[in-house]
Design a protein around this motif. Structure first.
Motif, PDB file in Angstrom:
ATOM      1  N   TRP A  72     -84.961 -40.916  80.816  1.00  0.00           N
ATOM      2  CA  TRP A  72     -83.799 -42.078  82.276  1.00  0.00           C
ATOM      3  C   TRP A  72     -83.507 -43.253  81.483  1.00  0.00           C
ATOM      4  O   TRP A  72     -82.004 -43.006  81.566  1.00  0.00           O
ATOM      5  CB  TRP A  72     -84.457 -40.912  83.866  1.00  0.00           C
ATOM      6  CG  TRP A  72     -83.951 -40.358  84.277  1.00  0.00           C
ATOM      7  CD1 TRP A  72     -84.500 -38.670  83.473  1.00  0.00           C
ATOM      8  CD2 TRP A  72     -83.312 -39.535  85.212  1.00  0.00           C
ATOM      9  NE1 TRP A  72     -84.409 -37.834  84.135  1.00  0.00           N
ATOM     10  CE2 TRP A  72     -83.806 -38.360  85.120  1.00  0.00           C
ATOM     11  CE3 TRP A  72     -82.437 -40.086  86.210  1.00  0.00           C
ATOM     12  CZ2 TRP A  72     -82.751 -37.765  85.852  1.00  0.00           C
ATOM     13  CZ3 TRP A  72     -81.825 -39.115  86.927  1.00  0.00           C
ATOM     14  CH2 TRP A  72     -81.667 -38.394  86.982  1.00  0.00           C
ATOM     15  N   MET A 130     -80.103 -45.596  84.626  1.00  0.00           N
ATOM     16  CA  MET A 130     -80.247 -43.899  84.559  1.00  0.00           C
ATOM     17  C   MET A 130     -78.623 -43.079  84.498  1.00  0.00           C
ATOM     18  O   MET A 130     -77.533 -43.667  85.126  1.00  0.00           O
ATOM     19  CB  MET A 130     -81.202 -42.821  85.880  1.00  0.00           C
ATOM     20  CG  MET A 130     -82.390 -43.478  86.218  1.00  0.00           C
ATOM     21  SD  MET A 130     -82.749 -43.016  87.938  1.00  0.00           S
ATOM     22  CE  MET A 130     -81.933 -44.249  89.678  1.00  0.00           C
ATOM     23  N   ALA A 155     -82.189 -48.515  87.492  1.00  0.00           N
ATOM     24  CA  ALA A 155     -82.990 -47.960  87.253  1.00  0.00           C
ATOM     25  C   ALA A 155     -84.558 -48.862  87.499  1.00  0.00           C
ATOM     26  O   ALA A 155     -85.066 -48.210  87.188  1.00  0.00           O
ATOM     27  CB  ALA A 155     -83.231 -46.730  85.412  1.00  0.00           C
TER      28      ALA A 155
END
Length: 118
Positions: free
Chosen positions: A10, A32, A45
């Motif tokens: 990710w 992400m 993220a």
């Protein structure tokens, strides 16, 4: 001694808080990626990045939940919170309503097109 790094599907560079990976590396923006409403969206993220994207009420709930989660549940919870600042929930609700009405939403069975799939 160098520590091994593991690949994560990710994180990528994007618009998020800057995170330093270590003294030998330059700071990178960790995000992400997902698709919402047919558009590619980059989500924060990091815990700090996710928290900064939330409104005041969400921050209070986030701060109450995250420190007490078992580590196995943390990744899914962070994704859920990162999506909280988007229209992803509305999009999902609309899709589930269409499915409940029996509409064809273009879904295919898992494994469709693979040899031996039923």
């Amino acid at each position: 001694m160098d520590t091994p790094r593991t690949a994560n599907a990710w994180p990528s560079r994007g618009d998020c808080r800057t995170v330093s990976r270590g003294p030998e590396e330059e700071a990178v923006d960790v995000t992400m990626k997902t698709v919402i409403g047919g558009e590619l969206v980059e989500l924060p993220a990091t815990i700090a990045g996710i928290r900064s994207a939330l409104d005041e009420d969400q921050v209070r709930d986030f701060d109450e939940e995250i420190p007490h989660l078992p580590t196995a549940e943390l990744p899914a919870a962070l994704v859920r919170w990162a999506l909280a600042a988007t229209d992803a929930d509305r999009e999902d609700e609309e899709l589930f309503e269409r499915l409940a009405r029996g509409e064809d939403v273009g879904a295919v069975p898992a494994g469709a097109g693979r040899p031996g799939a039923v």
